[in-house]
Design a protein around this motif. Structure first.
Motif, short mmCIF file in Angstrom:
data_model
loop_
_atom_site.label_atom_id
_atom_site.label_comp_id
_atom_site.label_asym_id
_atom_site.label_seq_id
_atom_site.Cartn_x
_atom_site.Cartn_y
_atom_site.Cartn_z
N GLU A 135 3.87 73.10 41.49
CA GLU A 135 3.71 71.96 40.58
C GLU A 135 4.64 72.06 39.38
O GLU A 135 5.30 73.07 39.16
CB GLU A 135 2.26 71.82 40.12
N GLU B 156 -0.50 69.61 52.94
CA GLU B 156 -1.87 70.10 53.09
C GLU B 156 -2.26 70.97 51.89
O GLU B 156 -1.44 71.66 51.32
CB GLU B 156 -2.01 70.91 54.38
N ARG B 157 -3.54 70.94 51.59
CA ARG B 157 -4.11 71.72 50.50
C ARG B 157 -4.37 73.14 51.00
O ARG B 157 -4.92 73.33 52.08
CB ARG B 157 -5.42 71.04 50.09
N HIS B 158 -3.98 74.13 50.21
CA HIS B 158 -4.21 75.54 50.55
C HIS B 158 -4.89 76.23 49.38
O HIS B 158 -4.40 76.18 48.26
CB HIS B 158 -2.89 76.24 50.86
N SER B 159 -5.99 76.88 49.68
CA SER B 159 -6.79 77.58 48.68
C SER B 159 -6.72 79.08 48.94
O SER B 159 -6.95 79.53 50.06
CB SER B 159 -8.24 77.10 48.79
N LEU C 46 4.18 76.67 49.44
CA LEU C 46 3.39 75.84 48.54
C LEU C 46 4.18 75.51 47.30
O LEU C 46 5.05 76.27 46.88
CB LEU C 46 2.10 76.57 48.17
N VAL D 172 -5.31 76.50 44.12
CA VAL D 172 -5.20 75.55 45.22
C VAL D 172 -3.89 74.82 45.02
O VAL D 172 -3.63 74.27 43.94
CB VAL D 172 -6.37 74.54 45.23
N LEU D 173 -3.02 74.84 46.05
CA LEU D 173 -1.73 74.16 45.98
C LEU D 173 -1.48 73.41 47.27
O LEU D 173 -2.06 73.71 48.31
CB LEU D 173 -0.59 75.18 45.78
N LEU D 174 -0.56 72.45 47.20
CA LEU D 174 -0.15 71.69 48.38
C LEU D 174 1.10 72.30 48.98
O LEU D 174 1.98 72.78 48.26
CB LEU D 174 0.15 70.24 48.00
N ASP D 175 1.19 72.25 50.33
CA ASP D 175 2.41 72.78 50.93
C ASP D 175 3.50 71.71 50.93
O ASP D 175 3.24 70.51 50.91
CB ASP D 175 2.15 73.43 52.29
#
Length: 164
Positions: free
Chosen positions: A95, A21-24, A92, A13-16
């Motif tokens: 991190e 937004e969260r993307h899984s 995405l 799960v990462l953020l764009d």
């Protein structure tokens, strides 16, 4: 151990970078296959590959295919890269700990993977090869049950190969 064709893709799960937004991966696979490109903005092969991925994103139904970039860069560098290369699919952020890059254990960038709805990696390429992009388009079309789009047409000015 690197993720290879035939193996399950690691869940994430990462953020764009643009919308936050969260993307899984798990949620995306419920809609259809995923094209995943782990890249670095300073990599020439990544710079060459991304416009071809944009062509795939534009050519096939977005409600049935997810195309994502996973950036090994800061949010600011990533947003600049998105603008510079005209990318409209979600990118995405991997991190600071590069968890997705480490989970896939990529040998170089970009590492492009086609993942089917079961989460299995069906196809992969590293670096940039024009023929690999054409093959990716054919494989996507096959999974979706549609006619393939020639995404390399009109790209005579692009080299056939750029190392990652």
């Amino acid at each position: 151990m690197p993720v290879e064709v035939g193996m399950k893709a690691p869940a994430f799960v990462l953020l764009d970078a643009v919308e936050g937004e969260r993307h899984s991966l798990e949620e995306a696979l419920q809609r259809g296959p995923v094209v995943l490109a782990i890249y670095k903005a300073s990599c020439q092969a990544s710079k060459t590959a991304m416009p071809f991925l944009e062509r795939i994103f534009e050519a096939y139904p977005a409600e049935r295919l997810t195309v994502w970039g996973v950036a090994q860069d800061s949010a600011n560098v990533t947003r600049s890269f998105i603008r510079r290369y005209g990318i409209s699919f979600p990118v995405l952020l991997d991190e600071d700990d590069y968890a997705v890059s480490r989970a896939f254990d990529i040998p170089e960038t970009p590492r492009i993977s086609l993942i089917d709805q079961a989460g299995t990696v069906l196809w992969q390429a590293s670096g940039f090869q024009k023929q690999a992009m054409a093959e990716l388009s054919r494989r996507v079309a096959e999974l979706l049950g549609v006619e393939p789009v020639d995404i390399v047409a009109g790209t005579d000015d692009v080299p056939d190969w750029v190392p990652g």
